[in-house]
Design an enzyme around this catalytic site. Sequence first.
Site, PDB file in Angstrom:
ATOM      1  N   ASP B  52       0.830  -1.216   0.000  1.00  0.00           N
ATOM      2  CA  ASP B  52       0.000   0.000   0.000  1.00  0.00           C
ATOM      3  C   ASP B  52       0.862   1.262   0.000  1.00  0.00           C
ATOM      4  OD1 ASP B  52      -2.231  -1.622   0.334  1.00  0.00           O
ATOM      5  OD2 ASP B  52      -2.329  -1.310   2.506  1.00  0.00           O
ATOM      6  N   TYR B 110       5.558  -9.961   7.517  1.00  0.00           N
ATOM      7  CA  TYR B 110       5.411  -8.513   7.687  1.00  0.00           C
ATOM      8  C   TYR B 110       5.686  -8.158   9.138  1.00  0.00           C
ATOM      9  CZ  TYR B 110       2.967  -7.584   3.243  1.00  0.00           C
ATOM     10  OH  TYR B 110       2.639  -7.412   1.925  1.00  0.00           O
TER      11      TYR B 110
END
EC number: 5.4.99.12
Lengths: 251, 251
Positions: B52, B110
């Site tokens: 993103d 992540y």
Amino acid sequence: MANYKMILQYDGTRYRGWQVLPAELTIQGKLQDVLSKMAGYQVEVTGSGRTDAGVHAKGQTANFHLREEWDEDKILFYLNQYLPEDIAVCEVKRVDERFHSRYQAVEKTYLYRIHTGKIPEVFERRYVYDYTEPLDVNRMRKAAEYLCGTHDFKSFCGNKKMKKSTVRTISRIQIKELPGEIQIYYTGNGFLQNMVRILTGTLIEIGDGRRTPEDVSEILEAKNRERAGYTAPACGLTLLEVIYGKMVCNK
Amino acid sequence: MANYKMILQYDGTRYRGWQVLPAELTIQGKLQDVLSKMAGYQVEVTGSGRTDAGVHAKGQTANFHLREEWDEDKILFYLNQYLPEDIAVCEVKRVDERFHSRYQAVEKTYLYRIHTGKIPEVFERRYVYDYTEPLDVNRMRKAAEYLCGTHDFKSFCGNKKMKKSTVRTISRIQIKELPGEIQIYYTGNGFLQNMVRILTGTLIEIGDGRRTPEDVSEILEAKNRERAGYTAPACGLTLLEVIYGKMVCNK
């Protein structure tokens, strides 16, 4: 009157250095603006020393006087709320009236970070100096031995008009070799203008073979800025800590 | 044709995300520009997945095809020379023609960093999310247990029009408590759009007491984005690693 000592961190990238300058963005200027807004009158902030434009700090120390007593946590909270995000106050403590953050500093430690890896440093890029030529750390360590001790560091002083004593004591230079990075820690009782950056530039010129470790004695003796190495860039330098003597008792 | 795999780092702050968008600054766009300039024809870069806007990466993986064989080090050097300083290529390797960085990714990790300390984070400020309410890490760990395993994560998918399967497997969620910081590591076979950020927002709402760890089962069952927590900001998120199966042999 109440005297407060504070410990500061800043990312110096955007700033013209510590010292207040008309119409320029400086750390001292920002601190004075916010403290004066808080107090309702002009507050002056005294730092342990000036840092050059672009130099960072993890443990800069400063003090300021307020006309009335303020809660330490309130000051801390107010400052961190109104300071820009690249300056933070880590601690505020009321101290003895006589405490002076510059005069009473007995020792300072600076860190200079040289990025030597081939892959560009993305996340720490603002805090390191990229140097791609190979550096022989053992030569640099040998040179550092010549620098330690009490010497006239006139050759390592960026201010050619310096009239006061240029004698300083470096108690320790530690050079750490990490993967892709060389870190040089300098501890001493005080540092002249640009001194840590000129020491670093000289150590780099010794590390890459342009000079020998033995050249250091001659450079010191010359008492001439022209004889030392170049001034390494500000971005690699961080003021880590300022140490005070025991006489700084808290209120 | 030669197929090259690369490992990338980037500070996502300035970028509109991974995927190329007309007239927007994107990571994929920058990489394609530089590689196309190098090759002399249009080169397409395939990432292991989109990140993103504002999300960072320490180990994003991508691949691209060149019409002729190039020296791996030459490509690496060229890219790092012409890419902006907030993108770096750590490795370039020629791989099997059939290697596809998205289809063949078997696992991703992540990291989400929550800054909980009272003192603003100066040096890592771009890579953490400031959250000042107290968080109960044990509640968050309990909730994480409900999230691990194979589930339909439709409630944690930011794309409401998602037509493909929303079933994913999270193999591990590790929550580390450091001084002034909580780090959440997520490892799984794939993550939906905004999924790590919605998982984090939900864990935060459980940590601060707004929800209970047991709510997670109900959220998963609802298959409805409205039931999960908020989308935590992009700045705290970093793609750490992409793991590939053994079939990805080097050329």
